[in-house]
Design an enzyme around this catalytic site. Sequence first.
Site, PDB file in Angstrom:
ATOM      1  N   CYS A 133    -120.406 -25.730  27.092  1.00 58.01           N
ATOM      2  CA  CYS A 133    -119.594 -26.744  26.400  1.00 58.01           C
ATOM      3  C   CYS A 133    -120.129 -28.150  26.664  1.00 58.01           C
ATOM      4  CB  CYS A 133    -118.139 -26.660  26.845  1.00 58.01           C
ATOM      5  SG  CYS A 133    -117.382 -25.082  26.468  1.00 58.01           S
ATOM      6  N   ARG A 173    -115.975 -20.758  20.067  1.00 56.68           N
ATOM      7  CA  ARG A 173    -116.709 -21.927  19.548  1.00 56.68           C
ATOM      8  C   ARG A 173    -116.613 -21.936  18.021  1.00 56.68           C
ATOM      9  NH1 ARG A 173    -119.054 -23.563  24.083  1.00 56.68           N
ATOM     10  NH2 ARG A 173    -119.456 -21.915  25.590  1.00 56.68           N
TER      11      ARG A 173
END
Lengths: 220, 75
Positions: free
Chosen positions: A56, A133
Amino acid sequence: MTTTIEEPEVRATLPRLNEPAPAFDAVTTHGALKLADFEGSWLILFSHPADFTPVCTTEFIAFAEIYPELQKRGTELLGLSIDGLSAHIAWVRNIEEKAGVKIQFPIIADLDRKVAAAYGMVQPGESTTEASRCVFVIDPKGILRAMIYYPLSTGRNMDEIVRLIDALQTADEHNVATPANWHPGDKVLIGAPRTTEQAEERVGEKGLECIDWYLCKKSL
Amino acid sequence: MPCVKPDGSLSTSGRLMLEAVRPGSTAEDVANVTGMPLYRVRSILRELLDADYVSEEGERFTQTEQGAAKVKSSS
């Protein structure tokens, strides 16, 4: 006598392309934001599993790098994870301190998961506590135009996200489609003929590069 | 509220935004004056409305007396 009452399984439905994107009213690092606040701009709403995690963090740095390019295309960025506001603020400050990258776009603190549920961001087969995601492209009228889902293990490709915006905006502006691996400047596709008469006319049309009647390209 | 603090004072963004509101300003006008993205302007104007620092008619905003006093006191 005891009875077992099974709780109904809560299944988040996925939003659908070419329908209005689910409205939201969210707490973000830039204050309270509604989907309607982005009306008139393209919006990329994206989720990440968790703050202070390696993939991330690389993605956030990469999103920050493409943000100026997106802004040139009238496109805003809005992140989301199922983390609190303090975690977001601390992480953004940490990225700036350690990587020298300022995160200029807002991030939703979706602790109650309302936005994540509305957009089907939690994929229970992968994780029941984190958002996958996901990328949602929403047009200036609030219509959901594209969705991308990536697994937890795989960071997203930012070039593809910019390319997707270019392709959608080109398709809208010129009423065309774009072929595989298209980039701005490449030839675009025109819609296939709908009648035999149109097909006949299409093969003789000047200015087109046709492989056959149904597959013709042109320059913009 | 991030731009209007509990004691009624304004953050830097809130103050800039309130100063940029002229009688009958639209959100787009305020975005042009401040250089802030439109989504942020809309969000902050909502806060200023809740705090009674601006009033809204249609899609046009005007500083209230309270808002004008806040600008004066913070300049």
